[in-house]
Design an enzyme around this catalytic site. Structure first.
Site, short mmCIF file in Angstrom:
data_model
loop_
_atom_site.label_atom_id
_atom_site.label_comp_id
_atom_site.label_asym_id
_atom_site.label_seq_id
_atom_site.Cartn_x
_atom_site.Cartn_y
_atom_site.Cartn_z
N ASP A 328 36.92 31.42 26.54
CA ASP A 328 36.27 31.85 27.76
C ASP A 328 37.30 31.80 28.88
O ASP A 328 38.34 31.16 28.74
CB ASP A 328 35.09 30.92 28.05
CG ASP A 328 34.23 31.41 29.20
OD1 ASP A 328 34.24 32.63 29.46
OD2 ASP A 328 33.56 30.59 29.83
N THR A 330 36.44 31.52 32.68
CA THR A 330 36.08 30.70 33.82
C THR A 330 36.03 29.22 33.45
O THR A 330 35.29 28.83 32.56
CB THR A 330 34.72 31.13 34.39
OG1 THR A 330 34.78 32.51 34.71
CG2 THR A 330 34.37 30.33 35.62
#
Length: 921
Positions: A328, A330
């Site tokens: 991912d 963020t």
């Protein structure tokens, strides 16, 4: 539990209302709501709590434990309590450690339930009611405001500055600004459905009203829950190989026991039965499972100090085989904090780059080419100074101690305020000099907060290409006299006229400082990093470039891609870009995905199903995939992947679906975890070699020993059953434990992942060859003592005799075999520190490294000395061990060790000369 439509975002409010039979102003009738509730409550159905008995069963339901259990039962059946007791301790220890390590296993559904909103405010029959969230049904008109957790998926019908934090579904750091207009297009990603709000997301600003379109398991978070439940747990390659090995060894042990009985004409007296059991146990490395559990448990503690909490022991083995990491963005590759990075002023086309990490209020200014710019000099430019003042004053964020994370407010306003602090012009400082001005809150209609607005320009475009969120900063000088009324009566429209444009501020979630180094280390270790994010394509592309994910493919990877492409269908169009959106990737069939030269390194606007599909695509390419993430949207792919790595600051759902949790949320910790996994796996191979080659040597001695018969035709055992058990005790677990804590090789992260499993051809050859060396040399001592230097008399009943007498030669020969065997096996532990390098080299464990493993030295020294007293203590030597004291035979024992050393060095020399594959142990 109902779902009205999968594309409510594309329909108008009236269409959705008609479809659900509701009224946006009056809501449902109570009778209709009660009828709909019969179809299912707004709840997540799931696995329930953790079942300790199921976990316990999982600890013993494996091949090696089953084989040890059978051996334990047989031992007690023939009253061999010593061997049976040892096996009980081994099984109990392994089961206990594994049980407590995995007791905090899958609680995914419980975590999901905790996230559910406890109550909801709905409109029914024209009135507002507060009801349990479980009673919400499709068609209800739901009202939300700041702080509310949305209880169901809704199509918005009215918004007022409504912003919702959807990070747990989309991974985006910035709250989603909501609208009510229909959104055209098919397969619009969740992050782009701005007229929808979803179950378990949080309202951070404004208020709104929406029509409930999905409840329970039909919500987006419910779909994630279903995907988690449907994902089966599979055994790792090493687990499969160990289980297979256990069953094969069980079969071999039974065959050997049958041979013992056959040679002894199926006479089932106690000594023969115990010898058969001893031979069978010699085949099975009973210490292997205990040592493996201890080493893995020590690895768990070591990784915990490195900020990686291992939830499942098998993850340690899986880490070393990882070929691809799907990460991912963020909070993982980035800091999860919006910061100002670029400033553009229209006069003289001036651009500044703002330094600093996260919310730290210290940062330097520089030109785009990297030239430092003095802050005081920059602030002499009144346009720049006024821009900084606007960032500070047109702001409601509060910063107490940024370094400790004590900040709150809108992420964008925090970024602007931190920038002002870096310029030493934060709001508290400016308010000492100026009176506070009238602040107009941000409006989703005007997209302005006082003097903040958004508009197109060329420079705006350039910042957007860098993945920046662009804000326009402007101001106006006015007075009560100019507007003809006091400040308290000023209208927004008249205040926000005739603004003076100051410049542009670029804001983004910046990469972690360590991410670029970590990604580079992954590439050096043969690991490909993919970024799967809910962010927009431009933002994802910018971050991917910054951290090095999109660096050019190596020549080897290109050539491999070309070789693979020759086998693919010619009619499939290969992908040229390594960056795709989820819509583009999901539009491809499995055949088209498999035909791609390389799977995309970046997928933007990613959905949970896209992440799972990416893991499936990697598995079809025989890749070993890890998935990192922190949101609920990551949970299915975390569980589907071979190694699920969750962030400690992430959702409980992600953590309980993972194998490993990073407590510092740092991508760099993954590199350390992989290195530790490789070290542990390498050490497992080392002590497996040591234990199994010991077993091979014992089997050779015990089987060949059946050929030596006394005058009555009864086989005379080269080792007594007690000697065999004592040999296993001294030479088995302690040296194996020492090998299990060996330090990592300096090249552990400079070689490709090890995908061939535990039992490679080289390891199997090593086990057989070293075991043969040990077995033959030990038997040589037996032959020399009895036949070369003795009278060749095997006497009678020497397997049962409790005194020397005619069995003196046999007893001394057994002692020679026992000591030669013991010392060779202990010396063999040094051999196993490196399977190719000579013991004369540092790499091979000699020179400066010889004393680096203190546990190894202690295990070898104690193991070498412990058997000696058993040779000379009266009664213990003859009655229990069936052996006698040594005199001149010590020369043979020492000679055996020297010859074994020379044979080992010669064998390693041949391996270095003829084996060309890289050494990745």
């Amino acid at each position: 539990m109902m779902e009205s439509s999968t594309d409510s975002y594309s329909k108008s409010v009236d269409e959705v209302s008609q479809l659900l039979g509701t009224n946006p102003d009056l809501g449902l009738l109570d009778a209709n709501a009660a009828e709909l509730l019969k179809h299912g409550r707004n709840e997540l159905k799931g696995q329930g709590g953790v079942n300790p008995w199921k976990i316990l069963l999982g600890q013993v339901a494996n091949g090696l434990t089953a084989v040890l259990g059978i051996a334990m039962v047989v031992s007690f059946a023939v009253r061999d309590y010593a061997e049976g007791g040892v096996l009980v301790l081994v099984i109990a220890f392994n089961t206990t450690v594994g049980f407590f390590q995995e007791y905090r296993a899958e609680k995914t559904m419980d975590a999901l339930r905790k996230m559910a909103s406890p109550s909801a405010r709905v409109i029914r029959e024209g009135g507002q009611h507060r009801i349990s969230s479980g009673e919400v049904v499709p068609g209800d008109i739901l009202i939300v405001e700041v702080g509310d957790i949305v209880p169901a998926d809704c199509r918005l019908v009215e918004v007022l500055n409504l912003e919702i934090d959807e990070a747990l579904l989309t991974g985006e750091a910035v709250p989603s600004l909501k609208t009510v207009e229909p959104i055209a297009g098919k397969d619009v990603s969740i992050g782009d459905r701005t007229n929808m709000m979803y179950s378990s997301t949080t309202v951070v600003k404004g208020r709104g009203r929406g029509i409930v379109v999905s409840t329970g398991m039909s919500t987006e978070i419910g779909k994630i829950s279903s995907a988690i439940n449907e994902t089966a747990t599979t055994s790792t390659p090493m687990q499969k190989k160990l289980n297979l090995m256990a069953y094969v060894l069980l079969g071999v042990a039974l065959i050997f026991a049958l041979i013992v009985f056959a040679v002894n004409r199926f006479q089932f007296d106690t000594e023969i039965v115990i010898y058969a059991i001893a031979l069978s146990i010699a085949v099975i490395p009973e210490g292997l499972i205990a040592v493996m559990t201890i080493v893995q448990a020590l690895g768990v503690r070591r990784m915990a100090k490195q900020h990686a909490l291992v939830r499942k022991l098998v993850a340690l083995e899986s880490l070393q085989a990882v070929t691809n990491i799907c990460s991912d963005k963020t909070g993982t590759l980035t800091q999860g904090k919006m910061v100002v990075t670029n400033i553009w002023l229209p006069e003289q086309n001036t651009e500044y780059v703002v330094g600093g990490q996260g919310y730290e209020t210290v940062g330097e200014l520089s030109a785009p080419e990297g030239r430092p710019i003095d802050r005081e000099v920059a602030l002499k430019d009144m346009n720049f100074r006024t821009l900084v003042e606007c960032c500070a004053l047109c702001n409601t964020a509060n910063i107490v101690e940024a370094s400790e994370g004590k900040v709150w407010g809108d992420p964008t306003e925090i970024a602007l305020q931190v920038f002002a602090y870096k310029m030493q012009m934060g709001k508290p400082m400016l308010r000492k000099l100026k009176e506070p001005i009238e602040e107009f809150p941000f409006s989703s209609d005007t997209k302005r907060m006082s003097m903040v607005c958004q508009g197109p320009s060329k420079e705006q475009e350039e910042m957007a290409k860098q993945g920046l969120r662009v804000l326009v900063i402007a101001y106006r000088q006015t007075s009560e006299r100019a507007l003809g009324k006091p400040v308290s009566r000023w209208e927004r429209e008249e205040v926000e006229r005739n603004l003076t444009f100051l410049g542009l501020v670029g804001i983004r979630d910046t990469p972690r400082f360590e991410s670029e180094v970590s990604v580079r280390q992954c590439h050096q270790a043969g690991i490909t990093v993919h970024m799967l994010t809910g962010d927009h394509k431009a933002t994802a592309l910018s971050i991917a470039k910054d951290v090095g994910i999109l660096e050019p493919l190596s020549a080897s990877r290109r050539s491999a891609s070309k070789r693979l492409n020759k086998k693919r269908d010619s009619h499939v169009v290969p992908m040229s870009s390594l960056v795709m959106t989820a819509t583009e990737f999901d539009a491809l069939s499995e055949q088209e995905v498999d035909a791609l030269d390389e799977l995309p390194l970046v997928i933007a606007r990613c959905t949970p199903s896209t992440k799972v599909r990416m893991i499936d695509a990697l598995h079809r390419r025989k890749k070993f995939a890890a998935m990192t993430g922190d949101g609920v949207n990551d949970a299915p792919s975390l569980k589907k992947s071979d190694v699920g790595i969750a962030m400690g600051a992430g959702s409980d759902v992600a953590k309980t679906s993972s194998d490993i949790v990073l407590t510092d949320n740092n991508f760099a910790t993954i590199v350390q975890a992989v290195a530790e996994g490789r070290r542990i796996f390498s050490n497992i191979k080392k002590f497996v070699l040591h234990l199994l080659s010991t077993n091979v040597g014992q089997v050779i001695v015990l089987l060949v020993g059946l050929a030596f018969k006394d005058v009555s035709g009864t086989p005379v055992f080269p080792l007594s059953p007690v000697q065999i058990l004592f040999l296993n005790l001294v030479t088995g677990t302690p040296p194996a434990m020492a090998l299990g804590i060996e330090a990592a090789s300096s090249t552990v992260m400079q070689v490709p992942p090890h995908l061939k499993g535990l039992f490679t051809i080289e390891l199997i050859a090593d086990i057989i060859i070293y075991g043969t060396f040990i077995g033959i040399l030990a038997l040589t001592n037996w032959v020399l003592v009895i036949y070369a230097f003795g009278n060749g008399n095997l006497a009678t009943q020497c397997n049962k005799a409790s005194n020397l007498g005619p069995c003196d030669t046999v007893f001394r020969a057994r002692s020679a075999v026992q000591m030669a065997f013991t010392w060779m096996i202990l010396f063999h532990a040094f051999n196993c520190r490196h399977l190719r390098a000579s013991l004369f080299t540092t790499e091979g464990g000699g020179r400066s490294r010889f004393f680096s493993n203190k546990l190894m030295l202690e295990a070898v020294f104690i193991g070498a000395v412990m058997p000696i007293p058993t040779l000379y203590i009266p009664y213990l030597n003859t009655d229990i061990f069936k052996q006698g004291g040594l005199t001149w035979e010590w020369v043979l024992v020492a000679a055996s060790v020297v010859v074994f050393f020379l044979l080992s060095e010669f064998y390693k020399l041949l391996k270095r000369r003829f084996i060309t594959t890289p050494y990745n142990m």
